[in-house]
Design a protein around this motif. Structure first.
Motif, mmCIF file in Angstrom:
data_model
loop_
_atom_site.group_PDB
_atom_site.id
_atom_site.type_symbol
_atom_site.label_atom_id
_atom_site.label_comp_id
_atom_site.label_asym_id
_atom_site.label_seq_id
_atom_site.Cartn_x
_atom_site.Cartn_y
_atom_site.Cartn_z
ATOM 1 N N ARG A 28 0.809 -1.218 0.000
ATOM 2 C CA ARG A 28 0.000 0.000 0.000
ATOM 3 C C ARG A 28 0.841 1.267 0.000
ATOM 4 N NH1 ARG A 28 -5.299 0.035 1.159
ATOM 5 N NH2 ARG A 28 -6.292 -2.008 1.237
ATOM 6 N N LEU A 29 2.112 1.127 0.265
ATOM 7 C CA LEU A 29 3.013 2.282 0.280
ATOM 8 C C LEU A 29 3.826 2.396 -0.985
ATOM 9 C CD1 LEU A 29 4.298 1.914 3.961
ATOM 10 C CD2 LEU A 29 2.402 3.321 3.127
ATOM 11 N N THR A 30 4.079 1.284 -1.627
ATOM 12 C CA THR A 30 4.842 1.272 -2.870
ATOM 13 C C THR A 30 4.281 0.197 -3.789
ATOM 14 O OG1 THR A 30 7.070 1.065 -3.821
ATOM 15 C CG2 THR A 30 6.553 -0.340 -1.973
ATOM 16 N N PRO A 31 4.291 0.406 -5.082
ATOM 17 C CA PRO A 31 3.730 -0.627 -5.972
ATOM 18 C C PRO A 31 4.539 -1.914 -5.941
ATOM 19 C CG PRO A 31 4.770 1.137 -7.243
ATOM 20 C CD PRO A 31 4.735 1.603 -5.827
ATOM 21 N N MET A 42 -2.395 1.628 -4.707
ATOM 22 C CA MET A 42 -1.283 1.271 -5.582
ATOM 23 C C MET A 42 -1.733 0.437 -6.777
ATOM 24 S SD MET A 42 1.541 2.623 -4.504
ATOM 25 C CE MET A 42 0.589 4.060 -4.037
ATOM 26 N N ASP A 43 -2.984 -0.041 -6.750
ATOM 27 C CA ASP A 43 -3.475 -0.808 -7.901
ATOM 28 C C ASP A 43 -3.489 0.038 -9.162
ATOM 29 O OD1 ASP A 43 -3.796 -3.034 -6.355
ATOM 30 O OD2 ASP A 43 -5.943 -2.745 -6.016
ATOM 31 N N GLN A 44 -3.861 1.320 -9.026
ATOM 32 C CA GLN A 44 -3.875 2.206 -10.184
ATOM 33 C C GLN A 44 -2.461 2.455 -10.698
ATOM 34 O OE1 GLN A 44 -5.813 5.932 -9.479
ATOM 35 N NE2 GLN A 44 -5.547 6.673 -11.565
ATOM 36 N N VAL A 45 -1.514 2.566 -9.762
ATOM 37 C CA VAL A 45 -0.121 2.760 -10.172
ATOM 38 C C VAL A 45 0.385 1.534 -10.922
ATOM 39 C CG1 VAL A 45 2.223 3.191 -9.350
ATOM 40 C CG2 VAL A 45 0.277 4.313 -8.236
ATOM 41 N N LEU A 46 0.048 0.349 -10.402
ATOM 42 C CA LEU A 46 0.474 -0.880 -11.070
ATOM 43 C C LEU A 46 -0.168 -1.003 -12.447
ATOM 44 C CD1 LEU A 46 0.345 -3.393 -8.078
ATOM 45 C CD2 LEU A 46 2.392 -2.581 -9.265
ATOM 46 N N ALA A 47 -1.464 -0.633 -12.525
ATOM 47 C CA ALA A 47 -2.139 -0.690 -13.820
ATOM 48 C C ALA A 47 -1.496 0.269 -14.813
ATOM 49 C CB ALA A 47 -3.621 -0.354 -13.651
ATOM 50 N N GLN A 48 -1.096 1.452 -14.318
ATOM 51 C CA GLN A 48 -0.435 2.412 -15.211
ATOM 52 C C GLN A 48 0.915 1.877 -15.659
ATOM 53 O OE1 GLN A 48 -0.369 6.527 -13.939
ATOM 54 N NE2 GLN A 48 1.671 6.833 -14.776
#
Length: 535
Positions: free
Chosen positions: A43-46, A156-162
């Motif tokens: 939750r703090l980093t992807p 972080m799910d959105q960051v991973l998806a990006q």
């Protein structure tokens, strides 16, 4: 002796059960803690595949606990001593075990006494199976905490998806460059610059794949295109135009008609046909030579390439002077120049194919970069709008008092502003002309127009309409009275419309591909500013 061994076996089984329960709880604490820590870090980093990482830690923690359970087995002496203490046997078992090899008179009596008391006692009670309540509560707390982390939405799910979309976009862009490289390698018309073209594309492909983001990958496109452009000959258009003028001039002669058709087909075929024409000069009639000389002279006058102009001029003068041998030599020089033109055109085609691949990569990366900037990087790629090209012709003029405008008609469009004169309340007239090209292979005719207008006073404020934004409705401005200020709109209200219009324009051929990044960077920097301002 065999009875003492039976006691030891029973005590070992009881101790193993007790230690197993204790180390199992230790392993569960470690496993639950590992899962909670992994989900918290995620939750703090992807963290990609966080579920897999968390799941792998569970058997590892349990395996470590099992290894510790095996390594920390107590010895037989310790088991006997602990049994004496916990069962109240007053060191009977430990003493019997220590003197198990002795054969004194009292030793046998002591062993029988220990065995009698052990027989009347439940030995497994020395090592009861117990679970530490604190550790059990900790396992429950960690399990609930880990479950909550797994169920609740993770930012972080959105960051991973990006990141996944970025990698996919860069892979597609690299594939487009790879396809262009393969197309150049498989070309039926190889050129000397093909290895250089493939090397440039290969380097660009590697930079695109290794870039941290699509925006960084875009930075490798323009330098690659510039390197490719340097491989082309800037004199190719002039030489191509000269060859076409030669074909047009020869088409009006009986002797050169076949050569004209060959030149129009391809420079290579034209070169061979011109050599054949040079070989036929000796057998031509004087009239054919005279016609050919005039055609060559006309082509020389229209030639934009100096070498071809000199060769054509020499061939024409030699024919007019009755020297077919010199004329044949000059025509052979023209044929060599046509061969060179064919090579240059092949080079241009290879470079154009490579640039097309880079432009396809640019479009893919730019689309994803724009989506990342809007916070929609994980959404599927949308198809890009098709580009459209226009070529308006324009003429401009200005006067203190009045202005006029005109539109040209034809396959293209033209606009123009005229010059006029006027005073504070006078009138002015103007004319303008313009030309343009429309469609593929279409041309626009010149246009002209007239206009009139009333001049404004030097101190009067006037409204100057801007260019309409494509795809948006155009509303007439509110008329202003004398001395009224032009109404201003907050910056934050208009920047989105201007940004969208500019980004839509980047999908059209009106803006060169090498300049599209500048447009995006400009509006990206505007978006970083704080505090709305009037526009």
């Amino acid at each position: 002796m065999s009875s003492l061994d039976a006691i030891i076996r029973e005590l070992r089984r009881a101790a193993a059960r007790a230690r197993g329960a204790r180390y199992a709880v230790h392993g569960l604490v470690a496993a639950a803690g590992w899962v909670a820590v992994v989900l918290l870090i995620a939750r703090l980093t992807p963290v990609e595949q966080r579920a897999t990482v968390a799941a792998v830690g569970v058997p590892v923690a349990l395996a470590i606990a099992a290894i510790a359970w095996l390594l920390r087995r107590p010895s037989a002496a310790i088991l006997m001593r602990l049994a004496d203490i916990r069962l109240g046997l007053k060191e009977r078992l430990s003493t019997a075990w220590e003197r198990r090899t002795e054969s004194g008179a009292l030793d046998d009596v002591q062993r029988r006494d220990a065995l009698q008391h052990a027989t009347r006692t439940r030995l497994a009670a020395a090592f009861p199976v117990r679970v530490n309540r604190g550790e059990a509560s900790l396992v429950a707390v960690l399990a609930i905490f880990a479950l909550a982390l797994a169920v609740l939405p993770n930012p972080m799910d959105q960051v991973l998806a990006q990141q996944k979309a970025d990698r996919t976009s860069q892979a597609r862009a690299a594939k487009a460059v790879q396809d262009a490289q393969k197309k150049v390698a498989e070309s039926a018309k190889p050129t000397p610059v093909d290895p250089q073209v493939q090397k440039i594309l290969q380097d660009a492909q590697a930079k695109i794949r290794q870039a941290d983001s699509p925006r960084k990958a875009l930075e490798s496109i323009t330098p690659a295109e510039q390197q490719l452009q340097r491989l082309t000959d800037p004199g190719t258009p002039a030489l191509s135009s000269s060859a076409q003028n030669l074909a047009n001039a020869l088409s009006g002669t009986a002797a050169g008609r076949s050569a004209a058709q060959a030149i129009s087909t391809s420079p290579a075929k034209g070169a061979q046909s011109v050599r054949d024409l040079a070989a036929q000069l000796q057998n031509m009639s004087p009239k054919d030579r005279q016609d050919l000389a005039k055609a060559l002279e006309k082509a020389a006058q229209q030639a934009q390439n100096s070498q071809m102009r000199d060769s054509l001029s020499k061939a024409s003068s030699s024919l007019q002077n009755g020297d077919p041998n010199s004329a044949a030599q000059a025509l052979n020089d023209v044929a060599s120049q046509l061969d060179s033109l064919q090579q240059q055109q092949n080079t241009d085609q290879a470079v154009a194919s490579a640039i097309n691949g880079l432009e396809a990569a640019r479009q893919e990366l730019a689309t994803q970069a724009d989506r990342d900037a809007k916070g929609q990087g994980g959404q599927p790629n949308a198809s890009a709008s098709p580009g459209a090209g226009t070529s308006p012709g324009a003429g401009t003029g200005a006067s203190p008092g009045a202005s006029g405008s005109g539109n040209g008609s034809g396959n293209g469009t033209g606009t123009g502003n005229g010059n006029g004169s006027g005073t504070g309340t006078g009138t002015g007239t103007g004319t303008g002309s313009g030309s343009g090209n429309g469609g593929n292979g279409g041309t626009g005719s010149s246009g002209s127009g007239t206009g009139s207008g009333a001049g404004a006073k030097s101190t009067e404020r006037v409204y100057v309409p801007g260019q309409p934004v494509p795809g948006q409705s155009q509303n007439d401005p509110t008329p202003l009275g004398p001395g009224q200020d032009v109404p201003l709109s907050p910056y934050s209200q208009v920047i989105q419309a201007y940004q969208q219009a500019a980004l839509d324009a980047t999908n059209q051929s009106l803006i060169p591909g090498s300049e599209r990044d500048l447009v995006r960077q400009y509006f990206s920097q505007l978006g970083e500013q704080t505090g709305p301002g009037p526009k």
